[in-house]
Structure formats: C-alpha cells, structure tokens
Design a protein around this motif. Structure first.
Motif, short mmCIF file in Angstrom:
data_model
loop_
_atom_site.label_atom_id
_atom_site.label_comp_id
_atom_site.label_asym_id
_atom_site.label_seq_id
_atom_site.Cartn_x
_atom_site.Cartn_y
_atom_site.Cartn_z
N LEU A 160 -13.45 1.75 5.55
CA LEU A 160 -12.42 1.90 4.22
C LEU A 160 -11.41 3.16 4.41
O LEU A 160 -10.06 2.64 3.92
N ILE A 161 -11.94 3.90 4.75
CA ILE A 161 -10.11 4.74 5.38
C ILE A 161 -9.02 4.48 6.34
O ILE A 161 -7.77 4.54 5.91
N GLY A 162 -9.74 3.87 6.87
CA GLY A 162 -8.45 2.54 8.17
C GLY A 162 -7.64 1.49 6.80
O GLY A 162 -7.00 1.17 7.72
N ALA A 163 -8.80 1.03 6.06
CA ALA A 163 -8.21 0.09 5.45
C ALA A 163 -7.29 0.86 4.55
O ALA A 163 -5.61 0.17 4.47
N GLY A 164 -7.13 1.59 3.86
CA GLY A 164 -6.21 2.44 3.14
C GLY A 164 -5.28 2.84 3.74
O GLY A 164 -4.11 2.50 2.80
N ALA A 165 -5.46 3.67 5.02
CA ALA A 165 -4.66 3.57 5.36
C ALA A 165 -3.77 2.59 5.83
O ALA A 165 -1.70 2.67 6.01
N LEU A 166 -3.59 1.05 6.10
CA LEU A 166 -3.33 0.00 6.55
C LEU A 166 -2.51 -0.49 5.00
O LEU A 166 -1.59 -0.72 5.23
N VAL A 167 -3.47 -0.13 4.51
CA VAL A 167 -2.38 -0.68 2.87
C VAL A 167 -1.29 0.03 2.42
O VAL A 167 -0.08 0.08 2.39
N ALA A 168 -1.75 0.94 3.01
CA ALA A 168 -0.48 2.87 2.31
C ALA A 168 1.05 2.53 3.61
O ALA A 168 2.24 2.68 2.92
N LEU A 169 0.37 2.17 4.54
CA LEU A 169 0.87 2.17 5.62
C LEU A 169 2.54 0.86 5.51
O LEU A 169 3.45 0.53 5.54
N LEU A 170 1.67 -0.62 4.48
CA LEU A 170 2.20 -2.03 4.23
C LEU A 170 2.82 -2.25 3.50
O LEU A 170 4.33 -1.95 3.22
N VAL A 171 2.76 -1.28 2.66
CA VAL A 171 3.51 -0.59 1.17
C VAL A 171 4.75 0.01 1.59
O VAL A 171 5.74 0.11 0.89
N VAL A 172 4.78 0.77 2.56
CA VAL A 172 5.66 2.18 2.77
C VAL A 172 6.88 1.22 3.50
O VAL A 172 7.77 1.55 2.95
N ARG A 173 6.29 0.46 4.44
CA ARG A 173 6.65 -0.25 5.08
C ARG A 173 7.61 -1.81 4.28
O ARG A 173 9.13 -2.03 4.30
N LYS A 174 6.82 -1.72 3.35
CA LYS A 174 7.64 -3.26 2.46
C LYS A 174 8.56 -2.02 0.75
O LYS A 174 9.80 -2.92 1.05
N ILE A 175 8.10 -1.14 1.30
CA ILE A 175 8.96 0.02 0.16
C ILE A 175 11.35 0.03 0.51
O ILE A 175 11.71 -0.25 0.73
N PHE A 176 10.63 0.50 1.81
CA PHE A 176 11.85 0.73 2.57
C PHE A 176 12.59 -0.14 3.23
O PHE A 176 13.47 -0.37 4.42
N ARG A 177 12.23 -1.02 3.43
CA ARG A 177 13.24 -2.98 4.37
C ARG A 177 14.05 -3.62 3.35
O ARG A 177 14.25 -3.23 1.97
#
Length: 73
Positions: A56-73
C-alpha cells in the motif's frame, strides 16, 4: 416401545430452549454494529501485515509520483 407424554413434552421443551438459544446467538452475531466492528478489526489486522502495508505504501508513492509528474508537465 411407545414414549410417554411427559417424555415427549420434555423433549419438546428441550428443543424449544435450544432453538431460543440459537436465535439469541444469531441475533447477537448479525447485529449491524457488531458486523461493522468485526469487519473493521479484520481489515485493520490485514492492512497491518507487513507485505500488505508495504504494498500500500508503494502504491501510494507511485500514485503521488504520477500526480506530481502530471502537475509539472
């Protein structure tokens, strides 16, 4: 050998008491609040297992990374 009336009445009373006890136990087991509490406790115990927790921690980190990536693109 035929059974006497008193024996039959005792058997009926014993069966009636067993049925009442069973119904009382079922009403306690199927109480909605109790079902919610049991489900919550089971879920928390499962989530606190190390493999599930780390997944669950890994999945949360992955989602957070994808959200951050989407915001700064």
């Amino acid at each position: 050998m035929p059974r006497d009336t008193e024996s039959i009445e005792r058997d009926i009373e014993r069966a009636r008491n067993q049925l009442a006890s069973t119904l009382d136990e079922l009403s306690v087991r199927t109480n909605p609040k109790r079902l919610v509490e049991n489900t919550k406790a089971t879920l928390l115990a499962k989530v606190n297992e190390p493999p599930v927790k780390f997944a669950l921690i890994g999945a949360g980190a992955l989602v957070a990374l994808l959200v951050v990536r989407k915001i700064f693109r």
